[in-house]
Structure formats: structure tokens, C-alpha cells
Design an enzyme around this catalytic site. Structure first.
Site, PDB file in Angstrom:
ATOM      1  N   ARG A 183     107.479 -30.279 -47.304  1.00 45.69           N
ATOM      2  CA  ARG A 183     106.069 -29.842 -46.179  1.00 45.69           C
ATOM      3  C   ARG A 183     105.266 -30.632 -47.653  1.00 45.69           C
ATOM      4  O   ARG A 183     103.997 -29.853 -47.719  1.00 45.69           O
ATOM      5  CB  ARG A 183     106.494 -28.425 -47.182  1.00 45.69           C
ATOM      6  CG  ARG A 183     107.062 -27.359 -46.302  1.00 45.69           C
ATOM      7  CD  ARG A 183     106.141 -25.889 -47.287  1.00 45.69           C
ATOM      8  NE  ARG A 183     107.336 -24.773 -46.313  1.00 45.69           N
ATOM      9  CZ  ARG A 183     108.623 -24.597 -46.965  1.00 45.69           C
ATOM     10  NH1 ARG A 183     109.174 -24.643 -48.186  1.00 45.69           N
ATOM     11  NH2 ARG A 183     109.201 -23.829 -46.754  1.00 45.69           N
ATOM     12  N   LYS A 233      85.823 -45.682 -38.504  1.00 49.87           N
ATOM     13  CA  LYS A 233      86.462 -44.490 -38.363  1.00 49.87           C
ATOM     14  C   LYS A 233      86.163 -43.607 -39.288  1.00 49.87           C
ATOM     15  O   LYS A 233      86.439 -42.275 -37.964  1.00 49.87           O
ATOM     16  CB  LYS A 233      87.569 -45.237 -38.571  1.00 49.87           C
ATOM     17  CG  LYS A 233      88.900 -44.078 -38.132  1.00 49.87           C
ATOM     18  CD  LYS A 233      90.443 -44.739 -38.125  1.00 49.87           C
ATOM     19  CE  LYS A 233      91.234 -43.757 -36.967  1.00 49.87           C
ATOM     20  NZ  LYS A 233      92.275 -44.375 -36.810  1.00 49.87           N
ATOM     21  N   LYS A 284      96.545 -39.558 -38.626  1.00 43.45           N
ATOM     22  CA  LYS A 284      97.405 -39.119 -37.028  1.00 43.45           C
ATOM     23  C   LYS A 284      98.309 -39.719 -37.482  1.00 43.45           C
ATOM     24  O   LYS A 284      98.393 -41.121 -38.211  1.00 43.45           O
ATOM     25  CB  LYS A 284      96.935 -39.394 -36.036  1.00 43.45           C
ATOM     26  CG  LYS A 284      95.330 -38.864 -35.988  1.00 43.45           C
ATOM     27  CD  LYS A 284      94.437 -39.117 -34.273  1.00 43.45           C
ATOM     28  CE  LYS A 284      95.556 -38.864 -32.977  1.00 43.45           C
ATOM     29  NZ  LYS A 284      94.854 -38.985 -32.263  1.00 43.45           N
ATOM     30  N   ARG A 327      86.255 -36.455 -32.562  1.00 51.75           N
ATOM     31  CA  ARG A 327      87.244 -37.894 -33.035  1.00 51.75           C
ATOM     32  C   ARG A 327      87.942 -38.237 -31.495  1.00 51.75           C
ATOM     33  O   ARG A 327      88.306 -39.318 -31.323  1.00 51.75           O
ATOM     34  CB  ARG A 327      87.942 -37.019 -33.998  1.00 51.75           C
ATOM     35  CG  ARG A 327      89.517 -38.214 -34.108  1.00 51.75           C
ATOM     36  CD  ARG A 327      90.106 -37.763 -35.233  1.00 51.75           C
ATOM     37  NE  ARG A 327      90.959 -38.800 -35.804  1.00 51.75           N
ATOM     38  CZ  ARG A 327      91.752 -38.461 -36.475  1.00 51.75           C
ATOM     39  NH1 ARG A 327      91.214 -37.567 -37.512  1.00 51.75           N
ATOM     40  NH2 ARG A 327      92.429 -38.900 -37.293  1.00 51.75           N
ATOM     41  N   HIS A 352      92.239 -45.823 -24.538  1.00 55.41           N
ATOM     42  CA  HIS A 352      93.212 -45.394 -25.071  1.00 55.41           C
ATOM     43  C   HIS A 352      93.841 -44.654 -23.815  1.00 55.41           C
ATOM     44  O   HIS A 352      95.501 -44.937 -23.416  1.00 55.41           O
ATOM     45  CB  HIS A 352      93.544 -45.100 -26.229  1.00 55.41           C
ATOM     46  CG  HIS A 352      93.413 -45.434 -27.246  1.00 55.41           C
ATOM     47  ND1 HIS A 352      92.400 -46.354 -27.951  1.00 55.41           N
ATOM     48  CD2 HIS A 352      93.747 -45.461 -28.531  1.00 55.41           C
ATOM     49  CE1 HIS A 352      91.858 -46.781 -28.680  1.00 55.41           C
ATOM     50  NE2 HIS A 352      93.361 -46.561 -29.337  1.00 55.41           N
ATOM     51  N   GLU A 354      91.215 -53.243 -31.360  1.00 57.97           N
ATOM     52  CA  GLU A 354      90.590 -52.196 -31.842  1.00 57.97           C
ATOM     53  C   GLU A 354      89.603 -52.456 -32.672  1.00 57.97           C
ATOM     54  O   GLU A 354      88.304 -51.570 -32.582  1.00 57.97           O
ATOM     55  CB  GLU A 354      91.457 -51.377 -33.458  1.00 57.97           C
ATOM     56  CG  GLU A 354      92.390 -50.867 -32.146  1.00 57.97           C
ATOM     57  CD  GLU A 354      92.387 -49.279 -31.987  1.00 57.97           C
ATOM     58  OE1 GLU A 354      91.072 -49.283 -31.902  1.00 57.97           O
ATOM     59  OE2 GLU A 354      92.770 -48.973 -31.551  1.00 57.97           O
ATOM     60  N   ASN A 367      88.866 -43.250 -28.586  1.00 59.66           N
ATOM     61  CA  ASN A 367      90.751 -43.044 -27.747  1.00 59.66           C
ATOM     62  C   ASN A 367      90.011 -43.663 -26.911  1.00 59.66           C
ATOM     63  O   ASN A 367      90.206 -43.412 -25.898  1.00 59.66           O
ATOM     64  CB  ASN A 367      90.820 -41.855 -27.462  1.00 59.66           C
ATOM     65  CG  ASN A 367      91.485 -40.985 -28.347  1.00 59.66           C
ATOM     66  OD1 ASN A 367      92.658 -41.963 -28.647  1.00 59.66           O
ATOM     67  ND2 ASN A 367      91.412 -39.630 -28.551  1.00 59.66           N
ATOM     68  N   HIS A 378      97.204 -46.516 -22.884  1.00 60.04           N
ATOM     69  CA  HIS A 378      98.509 -46.211 -23.489  1.00 60.04           C
ATOM     70  C   HIS A 378      99.479 -46.238 -22.350  1.00 60.04           C
ATOM     71  O   HIS A 378     100.702 -46.803 -22.326  1.00 60.04           O
ATOM     72  CB  HIS A 378      98.311 -45.018 -23.645  1.00 60.04           C
ATOM     73  CG  HIS A 378      97.979 -44.407 -24.797  1.00 60.04           C
ATOM     74  ND1 HIS A 378      98.037 -43.331 -25.897  1.00 60.04           N
ATOM     75  CD2 HIS A 378      98.063 -45.959 -25.923  1.00 60.04           C
ATOM     76  CE1 HIS A 378      97.612 -43.901 -26.805  1.00 60.04           C
ATOM     77  NE2 HIS A 378      97.907 -44.617 -27.458  1.00 60.04           N
ATOM     78  N   GLU A 405      91.118 -33.345 -35.042  1.00 58.93           N
ATOM     79  CA  GLU A 405      90.412 -33.386 -33.305  1.00 58.93           C
ATOM     80  C   GLU A 405      90.047 -30.913 -32.696  1.00 58.93           C
ATOM     81  O   GLU A 405      90.976 -31.421 -31.780  1.00 58.93           O
ATOM     82  CB  GLU A 405      91.449 -33.810 -32.800  1.00 58.93           C
ATOM     83  CG  GLU A 405      91.570 -34.927 -33.017  1.00 58.93           C
ATOM     84  CD  GLU A 405      92.835 -35.956 -32.309  1.00 58.93           C
ATOM     85  OE1 GLU A 405      93.668 -34.584 -31.443  1.00 58.93           O
ATOM     86  OE2 GLU A 405      92.741 -36.883 -31.949  1.00 58.93           O
ATOM     87  N   HIS A 432      99.493 -53.137 -28.285  1.00 57.18           N
ATOM     88  CA  HIS A 432      98.609 -52.151 -28.484  1.00 57.18           C
ATOM     89  C   HIS A 432      96.764 -52.483 -28.110  1.00 57.18           C
ATOM     90  O   HIS A 432      96.482 -52.284 -27.182  1.00 57.18           O
ATOM     91  CB  HIS A 432      98.505 -51.512 -29.882  1.00 57.18           C
ATOM     92  CG  HIS A 432      97.479 -50.106 -29.850  1.00 57.18           C
ATOM     93  ND1 HIS A 432      98.089 -49.051 -29.302  1.00 57.18           N
ATOM     94  CD2 HIS A 432      96.575 -50.302 -30.193  1.00 57.18           C
ATOM     95  CE1 HIS A 432      96.733 -48.635 -29.565  1.00 57.18           C
ATOM     96  NE2 HIS A 432      95.950 -48.768 -30.102  1.00 57.18           N
TER      97      HIS A 432
END
Length: 346
Positions: free
Chosen positions: A106, A212, A128, A227, A234, A170, A231, A238, A222, A250
Site C-alpha cells: 500500500r 510543471k 503520475k 493538469r 500528447h 518536453e 498533455n 501517443h 487530475e 516520446h
């Protein structure tokens, strides 16, 4: 730098030769990428004293079966919640390590030591984490913050120019969407940045992290839509990654995505075309180009259909720059995105 993210304090360090010994009272399980083996001793031999798991290179590291194998090894070695995971590598490793840290008993402490520019400015920060499942990128994931992030630019001197440019994709995103001063800086200091000048690198990394984290601290999981700005590029990016079976890196893919998504916005009449030329200018300056010969169009379109930013089966949230350093989040039909993507390919 200390950031408070949802009540969690995150210590972020940037410098050269700043890796230190860790608390001897803990056990550390290091997850790192196989290709880093030959460089590790050059940077820090003391990390070799801990348990080490060599993950595959690239996107293969982010398979859910790899995460389960790591958990099996940690259970066998008796790791508890008082111990910690060290993520040592690029973005795929921080995604994998963060995911494992978040679900092991956990939650176990996580220390990120990014070794690529892409990971320093993006993947290692924000909390993330995700793994891929049956070729679908990041479809299983969590939000989980590291306790510490150590950005030692000594690692960057082991990288190829292509990998530096991968990270610059980025950096360029932040500059276009929310940081005009950063845009001007990277345009005016290209040679120093690509020559890995210490001061220039620290400025670029620190600016990107601050940009960021401005978003992350106000939208940790999010929940309010802010947020989504991170993206930019993206959705198409992606799709390019998926369509190339992740052969296209990427940073290169999202660079193409930024140009394409901006072009779609212009065609829809919702943003001004001046921003498109600002994007093309900096991508051309850094020679960040994408070869699309091997793209599987059907796989790319399928990726757009399954994008996590979908509001329903027909619409998707797309952040776009309305001027250099300023953004707005728009809602577009998926069909518009897919048609625009196909137009960009021609």
C-alpha cells in the site's frame, strides 16, 4: 527546492555530482535499466551496494508483468514499508518504479534519480505512474509522489545527442504552452544547451520543473482539468508512439503532436496561426524531426480512440496555446482529431 503536493513534501535537487549515501537504516531496492550498467560506476559506485533489478530497455520495462516480477523479488527479499525503492533511469523506469512503489504494501518510499533529460524535466516529477497492458500505453496507473528527486546532470554526459533532443521535446512543450521566457532562452542558447553546459542545463531543468509543478500542485490527481495542459501534443504524440510500436521516441513524437494539434486548432479557427510558426521555428532550430514511414495508421487511430482524456466516446480535451506562453483547454470531437491527424501525415 521543496514542493508541497497534496500535503506531501517533495525535495528536488539539481546539480552536478550530488549523489550521496542514503540512510543506512533502510533497505533500498534499485530499479534501473539494463543499458545503464556500463555507466553506473562512472557516476556513483555506492549505489551498487543495494539490491538491484535490471529492467528491460525502453517501453518493454513498462509491461505489467515486469511490475509483478519486481514485487515478487521484493517479497522474497523481505522488503517492508519502512524501506524504499530507488528509481534509477529514464521515464520508463520512473513510471514503472513509481507504480510498484505505490502498490507495494500500500505504499513504500520512493526516491527518483532520473538519468535522462526527458525524465528530469517530466517523468520523474508530478507523481503520475503507469504501466502498459497489451500494447496500450499507461492504461494501468496510479498517482504517487516521490519523497526525493535527485537530478545529477553528470548522467546527461553519458547520453547521445538524440536522447538530449528527446528531452528537449518536453522542455519545448513547457515553453510554448506556459513559459515565454523559457522559449526565448532555449532559442537563444541552443549551442550551450546541446553542448551540455552546466549552468544552461540547470536553468532549463529548474524552469521546466517549476513550470510543471505550478500545474501539479493545483491539480494533483487530475480532478479539476488543469493538469490536462501538460498533455499538449500528447494525444497525437501517443498515437505516433503506438503506431510506430514505440520505435519513435516520446519527445520526438510529442513534438510532432504539438505541431499537428496546433494545426488542427488553426483549421478549426480556434487559435491563431502565429503560434504554429513559433513551434516550427524551435523544432527546426533543434532539428527535432519525425520520420513517419513505419507508422501503422490503424494502430495510431486506435490510440486516439482510447486516449485517457476522452470525455465520452465522441469528445476529447485538447490543450492548445492561444499565444506564446499562454494556453486554453478546448473540447474537440474525436473525429476532428482523427481527420486532422491524417491530414498532418500527408
Amino acid at each position: 527546492m521543496i514542493f508541497d503536493v497534496g500535503g506531501e513534501k517533495i525535495n528536488v535537487m539539481i546539480g552536478e555530482n550530488i549523489l550521496n549515501s542514503f540512510d543506512k537504516g533502510k533497505k533500498y531496492f534499485i530499479i534501473y535499466q539494463n543499458s545503464l550498467s556500463n555507466e553506473l560506476d562512472k557516476v556513483s559506485s555506492n549505489l551498487m551496494d543495494y539490491d538491484i533489478y535490471e529492467a528491460p530497455d525502453g517501453e518493454k520495462a513498462k509491461d505489467v508483468d515486469v511490475a509483478l516480477d519486481i514485487i515478487k523479488k521484493m517479497v522474497e527479499k523481505g522488503y517492508t514499508r519502512r524501506d524504499a525503492i530507488i528509481s534509477l533511469g529514464g521515464g520508463t523506469i520512473s513510471d514503472l518504479s513509481g507504480f510498484v512503489a505505490s502498490i507495494y504494501m500500500r505504499g513504500i518510499d520512493l526516491i527518483n534519480i532520473p538519468t535522462t533529460l526527458l525524465s528530469m524535466v517530466d517523468a520523474s516529477i508530478g507523481g503520475k505512474n503507469g504501466v502498459n497492458f497489451r500494447g496500450i500505453k499507461n492504461v494501468i496507473g496510479t498517482f504517487y509522489q516521490p519523497r526525493m528527486i535527485i537530478n545529477d546532470i553528470l548522467f546527461l554526459k553519458t547520453l547521445s545527442k538524440e536522447e538530449i533532443l528527446n528531452g528537449m521535446g518536453e522542455v519545448i512543450k513547457y515553453s510554448i504552452i506556459m513559459d515565454k521566457d523559457l522559449y526565448n532562452y532555449i532559442v537563444n542558447n541552443k549551442e550551450e544547451i546541446l553542448n551540455l553546459n552546466k549552468d544552461n542545463l540547470i536553468f532549463v531543468i529548474e524552469s521546466s520543473i517549476k513550470d510543471k509543478m505550478k500545474i501539479v500542485v493545483n491539480d494533483v490527481k487530475e480532478t479539476n482539468g488543469l493538469r490536462a495542459v501538460l498533455n499538449f501534443g500528447h494525444t497525437i504524440g501517443h498515437a505516433i508512439e503506438s503506431g510506430s510500436e514505440f520505435k519513435i521516441k516520446h519527445g520526438f513524437a510529442i513534438s510532432y503532436g504539438m505541431a499537428c494539434e496546433t494545426q488542427i486548432g488553426i483549421n478549426e479557427g480556434i487559435i491563431n496561426e502565429d503560434i504554429y510558426y513559433a513551434i516550427k521555428n524551435v523544432l527546426s532550430l533543434y532539428k527535432i524531426e519525425v520520420k513517419l514511414n513505419d507508422i501503422d495508421i490503424n494502430k495510431a487511430l486506435e490510440s486516439i480512440e482510447k486516449d485517457k482524456k476522452r470525455l465520452n466516446n465522441k469528445k476529447i480535451m485538447i490543450p492548445l496555446p492561444i499565444s506564446l506562453g499562454e494556453f486554453k483547454i478546448f473540447t474537440m470531437d474525436l473525429d476532428v482529431i482523427k481527420k486532422g491527424f491524417l491530414k498532418c501525415l500527408n
